[in-house]
Design a protein around this motif. Structure first.
Motif, PDB file in Angstrom:
ATOM      1  N   GLN A 313       0.827  -1.204   0.000  1.00  0.00           N
ATOM      2  CA  GLN A 313       0.000   0.000   0.000  1.00  0.00           C
ATOM      3  C   GLN A 313       0.864   1.258   0.000  1.00  0.00           C
ATOM      4  OE1 GLN A 313      -2.142  -0.935   3.550  1.00  0.00           O
ATOM      5  NE2 GLN A 313      -3.805  -1.978   2.487  1.00  0.00           N
ATOM      6  N   TRP A 314       1.924   1.243   0.785  1.00  0.00           N
ATOM      7  CA  TRP A 314       2.848   2.387   0.832  1.00  0.00           C
ATOM      8  C   TRP A 314       3.477   2.637  -0.535  1.00  0.00           C
ATOM      9  CZ3 TRP A 314       8.255   2.463   0.130  1.00  0.00           C
ATOM     10  CH2 TRP A 314       8.875   3.670   0.450  1.00  0.00           C
ATOM     11  N   LEU A 315       3.981   1.568  -1.153  1.00  0.00           N
ATOM     12  CA  LEU A 315       4.586   1.711  -2.473  1.00  0.00           C
ATOM     13  C   LEU A 315       3.572   2.212  -3.496  1.00  0.00           C
ATOM     14  CD1 LEU A 315       6.798  -1.506  -2.646  1.00  0.00           C
ATOM     15  CD2 LEU A 315       7.621   0.860  -2.700  1.00  0.00           C
ATOM     16  N   ASN A 316       2.353   1.750  -3.406  1.00  0.00           N
ATOM     17  CA  ASN A 316       1.324   2.173  -4.339  1.00  0.00           C
ATOM     18  C   ASN A 316       1.089   3.678  -4.265  1.00  0.00           C
ATOM     19  OD1 ASN A 316      -2.032   2.125  -5.002  1.00  0.00           O
ATOM     20  ND2 ASN A 316      -0.694   0.921  -6.314  1.00  0.00           N
ATOM     21  N   GLY A 317       1.018   4.201  -3.055  1.00  0.00           N
ATOM     22  CA  GLY A 317       0.888   5.646  -2.895  1.00  0.00           C
ATOM     23  C   GLY A 317       2.134   6.389  -3.323  1.00  0.00           C
ATOM     24  N   GLN A 318       3.291   5.818  -3.044  1.00  0.00           N
ATOM     25  CA  GLN A 318       4.566   6.419  -3.443  1.00  0.00           C
ATOM     26  C   GLN A 318       4.664   6.513  -4.964  1.00  0.00           C
ATOM     27  OE1 GLN A 318       6.993   7.013  -0.905  1.00  0.00           O
ATOM     28  NE2 GLN A 318       8.444   7.959  -2.294  1.00  0.00           N
ATOM     29  N   PHE A 319       4.332   5.422  -5.636  1.00  0.00           N
ATOM     30  CA  PHE A 319       4.402   5.402  -7.096  1.00  0.00           C
ATOM     31  C   PHE A 319       3.411   6.388  -7.702  1.00  0.00           C
ATOM     32  CE2 PHE A 319       6.519   1.167  -8.429  1.00  0.00           C
ATOM     33  CZ  PHE A 319       7.484   1.325  -7.454  1.00  0.00           C
ATOM     34  N   LYS A 320       2.241   6.487  -7.109  1.00  0.00           N
ATOM     35  CA  LYS A 320       1.261   7.454  -7.597  1.00  0.00           C
ATOM     36  C   LYS A 320       1.836   8.862  -7.576  1.00  0.00           C
ATOM     37  CE  LYS A 320      -3.285   9.412  -6.457  1.00  0.00           C
ATOM     38  NZ  LYS A 320      -4.449   9.345  -5.528  1.00  0.00           N
ATOM     39  N   ALA A 321       2.508   9.194  -6.475  1.00  0.00           N
ATOM     40  CA  ALA A 321       3.071  10.534  -6.338  1.00  0.00           C
ATOM     41  C   ALA A 321       4.282  10.751  -7.228  1.00  0.00           C
ATOM     42  CB  ALA A 321       3.442  10.782  -4.876  1.00  0.00           C
ATOM     43  N   ASP A 322       5.141   9.743  -7.346  1.00  0.00           N
ATOM     44  CA  ASP A 322       6.430   9.931  -8.001  1.00  0.00           C
ATOM     45  C   ASP A 322       6.426   9.658  -9.503  1.00  0.00           C
ATOM     46  OD1 ASP A 322       7.446  10.551  -5.517  1.00  0.00           O
ATOM     47  OD2 ASP A 322       8.201   8.536  -5.126  1.00  0.00           O
ATOM     48  N   PHE A 323       5.530   8.795  -9.980  1.00  0.00           N
ATOM     49  CA  PHE A 323       5.541   8.424 -11.394  1.00  0.00           C
ATOM     50  C   PHE A 323       4.250   8.784 -12.125  1.00  0.00           C
ATOM     51  CE2 PHE A 323       8.442   5.469  -9.239  1.00  0.00           C
ATOM     52  CZ  PHE A 323       9.601   5.704  -9.956  1.00  0.00           C
ATOM     53  N   ALA A 324       3.155   8.957 -11.416  1.00  0.00           N
ATOM     54  CA  ALA A 324       1.889   9.390 -12.016  1.00  0.00           C
ATOM     55  C   ALA A 324       1.516   8.583 -13.252  1.00  0.00           C
ATOM     56  CB  ALA A 324       1.959  10.877 -12.360  1.00  0.00           C
ATOM     57  N   THR A 325       1.514   7.269 -13.103  1.00  0.00           N
ATOM     58  CA  THR A 325       1.129   6.386 -14.201  1.00  0.00           C
ATOM     59  C   THR A 325       0.546   5.112 -13.600  1.00  0.00           C
ATOM     60  OG1 THR A 325       1.888   5.340 -16.251  1.00  0.00           O
ATOM     61  CG2 THR A 325       3.407   5.291 -14.376  1.00  0.00           C
ATOM     62  N   ARG A 326       0.340   4.096 -14.411  1.00  0.00           N
ATOM     63  CA  ARG A 326      -0.199   2.846 -13.906  1.00  0.00           C
ATOM     64  C   ARG A 326       0.843   2.119 -13.062  1.00  0.00           C
ATOM     65  NH1 ARG A 326      -0.970   3.883 -19.039  1.00  0.00           N
ATOM     66  NH2 ARG A 326      -3.084   3.999 -19.896  1.00  0.00           N
ATOM     67  N   GLU A 327       0.357   1.460 -11.998  1.00  0.00           N
ATOM     68  CA  GLU A 327       1.230   0.638 -11.179  1.00  0.00           C
ATOM     69  C   GLU A 327       0.917  -0.831 -11.453  1.00  0.00           C
ATOM     70  OE1 GLU A 327       0.130   4.468  -9.234  1.00  0.00           O
ATOM     71  OE2 GLU A 327      -1.094   2.626  -9.318  1.00  0.00           O
ATOM     72  N   LEU A 328       1.923  -1.598 -11.844  1.00  0.00           N
ATOM     73  CA  LEU A 328       1.766  -3.022 -12.086  1.00  0.00           C
ATOM     74  C   LEU A 328       2.283  -3.767 -10.860  1.00  0.00           C
ATOM     75  CD1 LEU A 328       1.858  -1.659 -14.971  1.00  0.00           C
ATOM     76  CD2 LEU A 328       2.735  -3.845 -15.808  1.00  0.00           C
ATOM     77  N   LEU A 329       1.372  -4.238 -10.004  1.00  0.00           N
ATOM     78  CA  LEU A 329       1.766  -4.943  -8.794  1.00  0.00           C
ATOM     79  C   LEU A 329       2.198  -6.346  -9.175  1.00  0.00           C
ATOM     80  CD1 LEU A 329      -0.407  -2.685  -7.875  1.00  0.00           C
ATOM     81  CD2 LEU A 329      -0.433  -3.974  -5.740  1.00  0.00           C
ATOM     82  N   THR A 330       3.480  -6.640  -9.063  1.00  0.00           N
ATOM     83  CA  THR A 330       4.037  -7.906  -9.530  1.00  0.00           C
ATOM     84  C   THR A 330       3.810  -8.982  -8.471  1.00  0.00           C
ATOM     85  OG1 THR A 330       6.201  -7.145  -8.739  1.00  0.00           O
ATOM     86  CG2 THR A 330       5.731  -6.896 -11.070  1.00  0.00           C
ATOM     87  N   LEU A 331       2.878  -9.884  -8.752  1.00  0.00           N
ATOM     88  CA  LEU A 331       2.392 -10.861  -7.783  1.00  0.00           C
ATOM     89  C   LEU A 331       2.769 -12.271  -8.225  1.00  0.00           C
ATOM     90  CD1 LEU A 331      -1.156  -9.279  -7.384  1.00  0.00           C
ATOM     91  CD2 LEU A 331       0.892  -8.832  -6.001  1.00  0.00           C
ATOM     92  N   PRO A 332       3.652 -12.943  -7.473  1.00  0.00           N
ATOM     93  CA  PRO A 332       4.126 -14.271  -7.871  1.00  0.00           C
ATOM     94  C   PRO A 332       3.270 -15.398  -7.312  1.00  0.00           C
ATOM     95  CG  PRO A 332       5.342 -13.559  -5.953  1.00  0.00           C
ATOM     96  CD  PRO A 332       4.351 -12.444  -6.275  1.00  0.00           C
TER      97      PRO A 332
END
Length: 470
Positions: A313-332
């Motif tokens: 969740q933290w990374l998701n918010g971080q990526f939203k702020a820093d990259f402003a694009t789609r986030e691909l959550l890599t789930l193995p």
């Protein structure tokens, strides 16, 4: 060799500096166990009945095998800058003061069918890939190369990353960025607290930096998480706005969102919660699997899963702020499935299930993402075998498809595990089409370039993509 090898060895393909991918057999491992009695209602992911008395385990093969690796790009020209982390979410039990910059509105993936992507690109095959139907490539970065000393960022390396992005775009490709969180610089491990994952056996997880296994503990260590936030904000500032179609959101070994594998250093059933930072936050400090009560086991498991969910969740918010694009959550892997957790807890966490060792609680993770409307649930096991069309036994892509719909995410995506076969290619493309994925990626470019025998080539990809994706 099973699990995450302490040497960091992994079958991998490396083309861009700082990039490693995995390749293995179709199954992580297959074990047959004699079962005296079995109820149909006991059918579950960790134990799959094949008839009356024989069971088999089906899991992600990425965590097996020897590897070849390449060191991240070295850099010399640097400039010292200071950046603030860009989140208000911290590791449980940690307290930090952070600043959140203004965010940018982004556009969800187009519903006009799957994009076809390529992993492990070296930048010399774009024309061939475009002719084969590929319209998206993954460009890799490396934390170790970008921030060789704390607070000092490599401007020459930033230019390299921008140049790779620009070259791909000039060839007509959309770009997905791998920020390279799985390649931390050495100075990260000197930060306060438990910076490395430690299991109940005392094993310390690690490997060489380029292997993608030498990861730092950003799950519970607030110093590591804060440092990672600084790097991500810097990296996001180096990429021109609007240049990226998406960013891969991992955070653990091999760039996937997980704890290390449960099989390590000759041990099985490893839970990675015994470093100083994690023990300090644990609701049951000192408890180990196989001891105490089921209440303690449940408390530990909830905490263990919750910590990794918090990081996601933290990374998701971080990526939203820093990259402003789609986030691909890599789930193995397969993910924790309904009904299995009760059996794991009843065994006091001694029942070996890699999905629980790795903390793959996707249901809770995907239910509360800060940027859900731009988040893509992205399986790294798109070529998983089908078992049975039930919530407990369906393949990871179908299971995630249900979560995407119920939690209103932007879409579904995925990649194969690196098995270079025509059958695997047909499987991943067919699933991408059937499930209306936003993007499907093939791992990796080098497999197609160096194909031999019956292994697929670019011509195969072109034929299969045209036939299946249209």
């Amino acid at each position: 060799m099973g699990g995450d090898d302490p040497s960091g060895m992994r079958i991998s393909h490396t083309s861009l500096p700082g990039w490693s991918t995995a390749r293995g057999s179709r199954l992580r491992w297959i074990g047959l166990l004699a079962v005296v009695t079995m109820l149909a209602a006991s059918c579950q992911v960790l134990s799959i009945p094949l008839g009356t008395h024989t069971w088999v385990r089906l899991t992600d093969p990425r965590h097996n095998g020897p590897a070849t690796t390449v060191a991240p790009t070295t850099t010399t020209a640097t400039t010292s800058t200071t950046a603030a982390p860009t989140t208000t979410t911290t590791a449980p039990g940690a307290t930090t003061t952070t600043t959140v910059p203004a965010t940018t509105t982004t556009t969800p993936p187009s519903p006009d069918g799957p994009r076809l992507g390529m992993l492990g690109v070296d930048g010399t095959h774009y024309a061939t890939e475009a002719a084969s139907g590929v319209d998206t490539v993954v460009v890799a970065a490396s934390w170790a190369s970008g921030e060789p000393t704390q607070g000092t960022f490599a401007t020459s390396y930033a230019r390299q990353v921008r140049s790779r992005v620009a070259a791909a775009q000039a060839a007509g490709m959309s770009v997905i960025l791998d920020p390279g969180m799985q390649y931390p610089p050495d100075w990260v491990f000197a930060l306060p607290g438990g910076t490395r994952f430690v299991d109940q056996y005392g094993d310390v997880f690690g490997g060489s930096t380029p292997s993608g296994n030498n990861v730092a503990n950003a799950v519970t260590n607030s110093a590591v998480r804060s440092a990672l936030g600084v790097y991500l904000q810097w990296l996001g500032g180096q990429i021109p706005a609007g240049s990226l179609w998406g960013v891969r959101q991992g955070g653990g070994p091999l760039g996937e969102l997980r704890y290390p594998n449960g099989s390590y250093n000759g041990h099985t059933g490893a839970y990675w919660a015994y470093d100083a930072s994690t023990q300090a936050a644990s609701p049951v400090p000192g408890w180990v699997p196989g001891t105490g009560t089921t209440a303690q086991a449940q408390s530990f498991l909830d905490f263990y899963n919750g910590m990794l969910t918090n990081l996601g969740q933290w990374l998701n918010g971080q990526f939203k702020a820093d990259f402003a694009t789609r986030e691909l959550l890599t789930l193995p892997g397969w993910g924790e499935r309904p009904g299995v957790g009760a059996k794991v807890v009843a065994s006091l966490l001694t029942l070996h299930d890699e999905e629980f060792n790795e903390g793959l609680d996707w249901s809770n993770l995907l239910s509360s993402l800060p940027d859900a409307s731009h988040s893509i649930a992205y399986t790294t096991y798109l070529d998983a075998p089908s078992v049975k069309p039930t919530t407990e036994l369906e393949d990871p892509a179908d299971f995630l498809a249900g979560l995407v719909g119920s939690h209103h995410l932007a879409g579904l995506g995925g990649e194969n595990t690196g098995t270079p076969s025509v059958a695997a290619m047909q499987m991943v493309l067919t699933r991408a089409k059937t499930l209306n994925m936003a993007v499907v990626c093939w791992m990796s470019e080098s497999d197609l370039v160096n194909a031999s025998g019956s292994e697929p080539t670019f011509a195969t990809l072109k034929q299969q993509a045209a036939s299946i994706l249209g």
